[in-house]
Design a protein around this motif. Structure first.
Motif, PDB file in Angstrom:
ATOM      1  N   LEU A  60      -8.834   7.588  14.250  1.00  0.00           N
ATOM      2  CA  LEU A  60      -9.422   7.480  12.913  1.00  0.00           C
ATOM      3  C   LEU A  60      -9.170   6.085  12.367  1.00  0.00           C
ATOM      4  CD1 LEU A  60     -10.742   8.826  10.388  1.00  0.00           C
ATOM      5  CD2 LEU A  60      -8.411   9.417   9.651  1.00  0.00           C
ATOM      6  N   ALA A  61     -10.217   5.448  11.871  1.00  0.00           N
ATOM      7  CA  ALA A  61     -10.087   4.160  11.191  1.00  0.00           C
ATOM      8  C   ALA A  61      -9.930   4.426   9.692  1.00  0.00           C
ATOM      9  CB  ALA A  61     -11.318   3.295  11.450  1.00  0.00           C
ATOM     10  N   LEU A  62      -8.868   3.915   9.110  1.00  0.00           N
ATOM     11  CA  LEU A  62      -8.542   4.198   7.712  1.00  0.00           C
ATOM     12  C   LEU A  62      -9.176   3.193   6.761  1.00  0.00           C
ATOM     13  CD1 LEU A  62      -4.718   5.015   7.975  1.00  0.00           C
ATOM     14  CD2 LEU A  62      -6.664   6.570   8.221  1.00  0.00           C
ATOM     15  N   GLU A  63      -9.786   3.705   5.695  1.00  0.00           N
ATOM     16  CA  GLU A  63     -10.225   2.848   4.602  1.00  0.00           C
ATOM     17  C   GLU A  63      -8.999   2.387   3.815  1.00  0.00           C
ATOM     18  OE1 GLU A  63     -13.225   1.891   4.183  1.00  0.00           O
ATOM     19  OE2 GLU A  63     -14.397   3.289   5.412  1.00  0.00           O
ATOM     20  N   ALA A  64      -9.198   1.409   2.930  1.00  0.00           N
ATOM     21  CA  ALA A  64      -8.067   0.829   2.198  1.00  0.00           C
ATOM     22  C   ALA A  64      -7.263   1.885   1.443  1.00  0.00           C
ATOM     23  CB  ALA A  64      -8.571  -0.253   1.235  1.00  0.00           C
ATOM     24  N   GLY A  65      -7.952   2.792   0.777  1.00  0.00           N
ATOM     25  CA  GLY A  65      -7.261   3.837   0.018  1.00  0.00           C
ATOM     26  C   GLY A  65      -6.480   4.774   0.917  1.00  0.00           C
ATOM     27  N   GLN A  66      -7.037   5.084   2.081  1.00  0.00           N
ATOM     28  CA  GLN A  66      -6.344   5.935   3.035  1.00  0.00           C
ATOM     29  C   GLN A  66      -5.109   5.242   3.588  1.00  0.00           C
ATOM     30  OE1 GLN A  66      -9.878   6.496   5.544  1.00  0.00           O
ATOM     31  NE2 GLN A  66      -9.692   8.705   5.203  1.00  0.00           N
ATOM     32  N   ARG A  67      -5.225   3.948   3.861  1.00  0.00           N
ATOM     33  CA  ARG A  67      -4.058   3.173   4.337  1.00  0.00           C
ATOM     34  C   ARG A  67      -2.932   3.230   3.324  1.00  0.00           C
ATOM     35  NH1 ARG A  67      -7.635  -1.170   5.359  1.00  0.00           N
ATOM     36  NH2 ARG A  67      -6.584  -2.392   3.776  1.00  0.00           N
ATOM     37  N   ALA A  68      -3.284   3.001   2.083  1.00  0.00           N
ATOM     38  CA  ALA A  68      -2.271   2.982   1.025  1.00  0.00           C
ATOM     39  C   ALA A  68      -1.580   4.346   0.906  1.00  0.00           C
ATOM     40  CB  ALA A  68      -2.915   2.591  -0.306  1.00  0.00           C
ATOM     41  N   GLU A  69      -2.358   5.410   0.984  1.00  0.00           N
ATOM     42  CA  GLU A  69      -1.809   6.748   0.781  1.00  0.00           C
ATOM     43  C   GLU A  69      -1.035   7.252   2.002  1.00  0.00           C
ATOM     44  OE1 GLU A  69      -3.403  11.358   0.097  1.00  0.00           O
ATOM     45  OE2 GLU A  69      -4.818   9.687   0.121  1.00  0.00           O
ATOM     46  N   ARG A  70      -1.605   7.100   3.182  1.00  0.00           N
ATOM     47  CA  ARG A  70      -1.038   7.740   4.372  1.00  0.00           C
ATOM     48  C   ARG A  70       0.019   6.889   5.085  1.00  0.00           C
ATOM     49  NH1 ARG A  70      -6.120  10.650   7.487  1.00  0.00           N
ATOM     50  NH2 ARG A  70      -7.262  11.364   5.644  1.00  0.00           N
ATOM     51  N   VAL A  71      -0.070   5.559   4.938  1.00  0.00           N
ATOM     52  CA  VAL A  71       0.817   4.684   5.702  1.00  0.00           C
ATOM     53  C   VAL A  71       1.752   3.891   4.798  1.00  0.00           C
ATOM     54  CG1 VAL A  71       0.938   2.816   7.395  1.00  0.00           C
ATOM     55  CG2 VAL A  71      -0.911   4.498   7.537  1.00  0.00           C
TER      56      VAL A  71
END
Length: 516
Positions: free
Chosen positions: A384-395
């Motif tokens: 899965l390639a993460l969008e910016a918001g997903q990066r911030a939340e999940r990582v």
């Protein structure tokens, strides 16, 4: 006959006037530049940016006391000179005079103090706090002289001040906008901010009060994020953009054939790797981590994904970063990989997830390639390639290593200080676990911790090189990452455009930007 002659003279006069008007308009035509890049921008506050691109774009309007030229050689910018005390605790800077911010505020020692007071205040929770947290205080000696006092000797400090995050923001703007300064930048740079439409563009225009007389040589820059590789290539061919970076590998030969375009390939300090969450099974097992390194064919990866424009990772740090040590590359041996997995208790492999920090087409190819390679040794991945918001939340915001959802993470790093500290400490020190910084492998080794700490207070280059060599050897042996490649940087420009360079850290230098 006389009437016809008059009409003829009138037509000739109109033609001359039209020609003169065209010449005048051409001579004074607006020089508007369009730069196409491969992802969106996270913030226009470099102190709170976690990506090189956002900091690179911020160079339009921001400058620091020091900086790097296009070859990563340190140069003075807003500072005239500096002196360091023998004990390595005090750094005194003499500032250039007569410089104003784009809102009319004076650049002076008070402005320097305001900026470093802001980033060193942990309550502000700025992402680059780690880089400057060793500053004890900033003292104004007079209007043009400032002293920075450190808590303890910190040998990479001057390199840190040349990092693209170490910029001077108008104190008046900080007071006015507060946390919204990331959407309302005001600096001393050659361009002033005009507009930011989150997914479409950032536009800046020439700052008439810029302190370097005769600069900038263009009227505006529009920074356009174009994530899709084909689209980014297409707008170069149509002339909608003057410069693009990166050029997708599959498009290089096509663009080379266009008579109005020029391709540039340059070396980099951009490292690509996959972090492995060493605090969670199965990646807490060294044999598993070793197996995954053996399972990836780096030469094939470079050919298939990067179009040949990369070299296999030779160590923890790319070779052009100061104090780097050559340790690899890690050999391709899928038979050895399967043996190690069996010894680790996974004779049939295992299932996991691989996330990418990037959404561009090349990165999608990379995680798909890794997925295919690891399937051969029995490791099945969901990617899965993460969008910016997903990066911030999940990582980036995970509060606890034991429960962090990240398992395998395709990411990259460039040490924009040009020195080993910033290639190691943010990624491999225990203090850098998310959300504080970017040790997404949640890696910890007591000997590595001791080495990092010792190197920070060591000023002897030879001793420092020995310390960092030991640190890198230990990290390489522990294999918290799948080490993949060091990229080469491929950019394209129209032939009427010059003075714009991609720096080794993937940032930009455009002091001499010009459009003819």
């Amino acid at each position: 006959m006389q009437y016809a002659l008059s009409l003829s003279k009138l037509s000739a006069a109109l033609a001359v006037a039209a020609a003169l008007a065209f010449t005048a308009s051409s001579a004074f035509a607006a020089k508007n530049v369009v730069i196409a890049v491969d992802s969106t921008f996270t913030t226009l506050d470099p102190y709170d940016a976690n990506d090189t691109l956002s900091q690179a774009v911020a160079k339009s309007f921001y400058q620091g006391l020091l900086g790097f030229d296009k070859s990563m050689k340190m140069v003075p910018v807003l500072a005239e000179s500096y002196k360091a005390s023998k004990d390595g605790l005090n750094y005194t800077f003499v500032l250039k005079k007569g410089i104003k911010f784009q809102d009319g505020t004076d650049f002076n020692a008070e402005a320097v103090k305001a900026n470093f007071d802001r980033v060193t205040n942990p309550d502000n929770k700025l992402k680059r706090y780690t880089l400057y947290k060793n500053i004890a205080k900033t003292e104004v000696l007079d209007a043009n002289t400032v002293r920075i006092v450190l808590k303890e000797p910190f040998s990479p400090f001057i390199n840190s001040l040349a990092h693209p995050s170490a910029v001077m923001i108008s104190p008046a703007a900080i007071a006015k906008y507060g946390k919204a300064i990331g959407q309302n930048p005001v600096g001393t740079g050659p361009f002033k901010f005009v507009e930011w439409k989150q997914t479409d563009f950032v536009k800046v225009e020439k700052f008439d009060g810029y302190w370097r007389k005769g600069y900038p040589k263009v009227d505006s820059i529009t920074w356009r994020p174009v994530v899709d590789n084909n689209s980014r290539s297409a707008i170069m061919q149509t002339g909608e953009a003057n410069f693009t970076f990166p050029v997708p590998p599959e498009q290089v030969e096509l663009l080379k054939g266009k008579p109005n375009l020029e391709i540039t390939v340059s070396p980099s300090i951009v490292h690509r790797f996959v972090t492995l969450n060493t605090q969670q099974k199965p990646f807490d097992n060294l044999k598993v981590r070793e197996a995954l390194n053996y399972a990836i064919n780096k030469d094939a990866l470079i050919k298939v994904v990067y179009g040949g424009y990369a070299i296999p990772a030779e160590g923890v740090i790319p070779k052009d970063v100061q104090f780097s040590t050559k340790l690899g590359p890690w050999p391709y041996n899928p038979v050895k990989a399967r043996e190690l997995l069996k010894e680790a208790g996974y004779p049939n492999g295992f299932e996991s997830t691989l996330w990418s920090a990037f959404t561009d087409s090349t990165s999608l190819k990379a995680i798909q390639f890794i997925q295919q390679q690891l399937r051969v040794v029995g490791v099945n991945l969901q990617v899965l390639a993460l969008e910016a918001g997903q990066r911030a939340e999940r990582v980036e915001s995970a509060p606890d290593a034991a429960t962090a959802p990240v398992r395998m993470y395709y990411v990259g790093w460039s040490a924009s200080t040009g020195e080993a500290d910033w290639a190691i400490r943010p990624l491999l020190a225990a203090e850098s676990f998310p959300p504080k910084s970017y040790n997404v492998a949640y890696y910890k080794n007591d000997a590595v911790e001791a080495g990092i700490a010792k190197a920070l207070v060591t000023t002897d280059p030879e001793v420092k090189a020995q310390i960092y060599a030991d640190v890198q050897q230990r990290v390489w042996k522990d294999a918290p990452w799948i080490n993949l490649a060091t990229l080469q940087l491929v950019s394209a420009r129209t032939k009427n455009f010059s003075g714009f360079y991609v720096m080794p850290d993937r940032s930009f230098n455009f002091d001499e930007i010009e459009l003819k």
